[in-house]
Every structure is written in structure tokens, then in C-alpha cells.
Write a protein that holds these residues in place. Structure first.
Motif: not given
Length: 103
Positions: A44-64
Motif C-alpha cells: 500500500a505504501i509503495f503503490f499509493f504513496l504520492p510521488q513528487g513531494g505531495t503529502p500523503p493522506g492521513a490513512t496512508l501516513h498512518s501505515l508507515v
């Protein structure tokens, strides 16, 4: 069976080798769950983490942090797993027979 195996370990007796339930089955099941969840959070982190320096959403950010915690659990699992194999080998248990396909 888990309690019996745990009491035996506290008395210095290893559970029998081979496919069985009890503590061995519990540890293998929990290890499989940890590795599966770590793979899912990593994917999920690999495929859905935004590229180009845009901040990830709260749900994805909590997965790290969850993925990092699972990584530490999986490392502890592997170290414990290899240690138990070494202990069985030192006690001359026929642990490697689990890989025999034919008798």
C-alpha cells in the motif's frame, strides 16, 4: 497444548519437531500473519504513496509507523525462529527431516 509446551520450555524441554499444533503452530501462525500484514502495508505504501513531494493522506501516513513496527516484529520472529532451529540441531533433534518429501 500451548500451555503444555510453554511449561515444558520453562523446564528445559523442547516440544517435539514436525507439523503439529501447540506453541509451534501458534508461533508459525503469528509469524505468517505478521509477514502478510507487513507485505500488505508495504505494498500500500509503495503503490499509493504520492510521488513528487505531495503529502500523503492521513490513512496512508498512518501505515508507515505500522509497517515499521511490523518490520521489527518480523525481525524478532526470524531471529527467534533461527535460534530455535539451532537449539534443536544442538540437541540432535532430527529437525531437518521436515523437508524430506519421501520416506
Amino acid at each position: 497444548m500451548v500451555l503444555t509446551d510453554t511449561k515444558g520450555l520453562l523446564r528445559g524441554r523442547l516440544p517435539p519437531t514436525g507439523p503439529r499444533g501447540g506453541l509451534v503452530g501458534l508461533v508459525h501462525g503469528l509469524g505468517l500473519l505478521a509477514v502478510t500484514w507487513m507485505g500488505m502495508t508495504g505494498a500500500a505504501i509503495f503503490f499509493f504513496l504520492p510521488q513528487g513531494g505531495t503529502p500523503p493522506g492521513a490513512t496512508l501516513h498512518s501505515l508507515v509507523p505500522l509497517h515499521t513496527l511490523l518490520a521489527n516484529i518480523v525481525w524478532a520472529y526470524w531471529i527467534g525462529h533461527v535460534s530455535m532451529v539451532a537449539l534443536h540441531v544442538l540437541r540432535r533433534d532430527r529437525i531437518w527431516d521436515i523437508f524430506r518429501l519421501w520416506e
